[in-house]
Motif scaffolding. Structure first.
Motif, PDB file in Angstrom:
ATOM      1  N   UNK A 378      22.750  54.185 -41.940  1.00  0.00           N
ATOM      2  CA  UNK A 378      24.009  54.406 -41.231  1.00  0.00           C
ATOM      3  C   UNK A 378      24.914  53.193 -41.128  1.00  0.00           C
ATOM      4  N   UNK A 379      24.572  52.084 -41.779  1.00  0.00           N
ATOM      5  CA  UNK A 379      25.394  50.883 -41.579  1.00  0.00           C
ATOM      6  C   UNK A 379      26.673  50.901 -42.416  1.00  0.00           C
ATOM      7  N   UNK A 380      26.559  51.193 -43.728  1.00  0.00           N
ATOM      8  CA  UNK A 380      27.693  51.232 -44.664  1.00  0.00           C
ATOM      9  C   UNK A 380      28.638  50.050 -44.509  1.00  0.00           C
ATOM     10  N   UNK A 381      28.149  48.856 -44.620  1.00  0.00           N
ATOM     11  CA  UNK A 381      29.026  47.689 -44.614  1.00  0.00           C
ATOM     12  C   UNK A 381      29.761  47.517 -43.306  1.00  0.00           C
ATOM     13  N   UNK A 382      30.975  48.050 -43.205  1.00  0.00           N
ATOM     14  CA  UNK A 382      31.775  47.885 -41.988  1.00  0.00           C
ATOM     15  C   UNK A 382      31.784  49.138 -41.112  1.00  0.00           C
ATOM     16  N   UNK A 383      31.263  50.242 -41.591  1.00  0.00           N
ATOM     17  CA  UNK A 383      31.287  51.505 -40.836  1.00  0.00           C
ATOM     18  C   UNK A 383      30.650  51.333 -39.461  1.00  0.00           C
ATOM     19  N   UNK A 384      29.491  50.676 -39.428  1.00  0.00           N
ATOM     20  CA  UNK A 384      28.728  50.581 -38.182  1.00  0.00           C
ATOM     21  C   UNK A 384      29.353  49.654 -37.154  1.00  0.00           C
ATOM     22  N   UNK A 385      30.272  48.780 -37.566  1.00  0.00           N
ATOM     23  CA  UNK A 385      30.836  47.835 -36.609  1.00  0.00           C
ATOM     24  C   UNK A 385      32.143  48.348 -35.998  1.00  0.00           C
TER      25      UNK A 385
END
Length: 457
Positions: A378-385
């Motif tokens: 679920x991280x996807x680079x910037x998705x999780x932030x």
């Protein structure tokens, strides 16, 4: 008249068509809306992908809330809510969807989402925050300046600082953010660039490896590249660096900025093609970067011989090590076991269709048990932030974190360092994740910081 029946689903291997991103029709908003409606109707009738990313639950919730209970009742303006939730992992295409080519319905959900992102970007509807975060080279260079570096890294863990960047950039205050090194990997290893060296060829490998350092491996966790070099050199592999490199283009692609992807191709491919021509193979520690050169660019530039030459010679690190092992050339003089290891196979590694190479290599270490989790982090680079997506990212990560928690392993992590950090965050164990390359270095007993060397940070 005979009628050809429509097959319920295809049992054949999926065929990926090139991405027609340079045609006028690709960016036609009306043609896009019609194709989105066609594909959404098929997905609504199937719903097999509901347990993947949030794109599918978002679509199905919109349909279920529509007055007609069908896609025709969903406002076209809401289609973008589905698009925003897709982070182009390709798992639906490669593992779930029964209607991908060669099926006559010709459904390619990730490429359709990419097309929608590209139209959105061309229309100037992409947020400034997203444009900034996707410029990984620029952000990494700025954050590497000593004074700026101290401020950036302090802000990561300071409550007031996190509140400021949450308000300015829309970064979720609870999201884990990567540190930035004041000594990027390419800076401290500039002397490693070699133009000629002898290597022992074996099978499809030359024994001479060019390490594409990646933005993350250069600016955020340079020790991962150091671990790769230590492991590779322990098996007598020769390692060099490209004379220059830029971001592979994946962050810009996920934004829909395909012109920037072409610019990255124009900067990187000639350098990498030159290395290939000189007899070097290519590896990278981040699966997304390997995928970019192995699958994405060849689909964007299907007629480009240079792109396809690089595609043929780029490898996942563990794929490369296992190829060497099959020829009896991987060192197996392990000094210590790893006990139980649980690691998440990242989506961008899985869709390379190379098999469980990381597990196979780690399993060579005596008295070591390896469990693999094939589920999205679920991280996807910037998705999780991002503020609007962080909760969804944590929801996707929870099943993975639960698996790790239940196994109570000696070590856990992911092939993707960002996914590993996100899983650790979901466990409340920030910084305790271990990359498989770091574990392999540990098993060999190779000193992390040999005499005369200094830590990356």
């Amino acid at each position: 008249m005979a009628v050809t029946p429509i097959c319920e689903g295809s049992l054949e291997a999926p065929t990926r068509h090139p991405l027609a991103w340079q045609t006028a029709a690709f960016h036609d908003p009306h043609a896009l809306a019609a194709e989105l409606e066609r594909v959404f109707e098929i997905c609504h009738g199937c719903r097999r992908c509901v347990n993947l990313c949030q794109a599918f639950p978002t679509l199905f919730d919109l349909v279920d809330a529509a007055e007609t209970l069908e896609v025709d009742g969903v406002a076209k303006a809401d289609y973008g809510k589905v698009v925003d939730q897709c982070y182009l992992c390709d798992l639906c295409y490669m593992t779930k969807c029964p209607y991908v080519p060669p099926h006559e319905w010709n459904l390619d959900f990730p490429h359709l989402m990419l097309r929608a992102k590209a139209v959105k970007f061309r229309q100037g509807q992409t947020r400034l925050r997203d444009r900034v975060l996707s410029r990984t080279d620029a952000v990494g260079t700025l954050a590497g300046i000593p004074v700026v570096n101290a401020v950036v890294n302090a802000t990561r863990t300071n409550a007031l600082g996190r509140k400021v960047i949450a308000n300015l950039l829309g970064i979720h205050p609870d999201a884990t953010l990567p540190a930035y090194s004041s000594r990027p990997f390419r800076t401290r290893e500039r002397g490693r660039i070699r133009h000629a060296a002898a290597g022992q060829a074996a099978g499809p490998t030359t024994g001479r490896v060019a390490l594409f350092t990646t933005c993350y491996g250069n600016y955020n966790e340079p020790e991962l590249n150091a671990d790769l070099i230590a492991v590779f050199e322990h098996s007598a592999l020769v390692v060099t660096l490209p004379a220059s490199e830029q971001c592979c283009g994946m962050p810009r692609m996920e934004l829909g900025d395909l012109a920037a992807v072409k610019a990255a191709r124009d900067a990187n491919i000639p350098i990498l093609k030159g290395l290939v021509d000189a007899g070097w193979d290519i590896v990278a520690v981040v699966p997304s970067c390997v995928l970019m050169f192995k699958q994405v660019l060849p689909l964007m530039f299907p007629e480009d011989d240079e792109v396809h030459a690089v595609k043929a010679r780029i490898f996942d690190p563990f794929e490369y090590l296992l190829l060497r092992h099959r020829q009896g050339l991987l060192a197996t003089d392990f000094k210590q076991s790893l006990g139980t290891v649980v690691y998440q196979a990242s989506c961008h590694q899985r869709v390379q269709n190379i098999g469980q190479k990381t597990r196979e290599v780690l399993a060579l270490v005596p008295n070591t048990t390896v469990e693999i989790i094939e589920r999205c982090s679920g991280h996807d680079g910037t998705y999780a932030v991002k503020q609007e997506f962080h909760d969804a990212a944590m929801k996707i990560a929870r099943p993975v974190a639960k698996r790790v928690e239940q196994a109570a392993p000696d070590h856990f992590g992911s092939d993707c360092p960002m996914a590993g950090a996100h899983i650790a965050h979901a466990l409340g164990r920030d910084g305790q994740q271990k990359h498989p390359l770091s574990l392999l270095r540990m098993a060999y007993g190779i000193d992390t910081h040999p005499q005369g060397a200094s830590p990356c940070r």
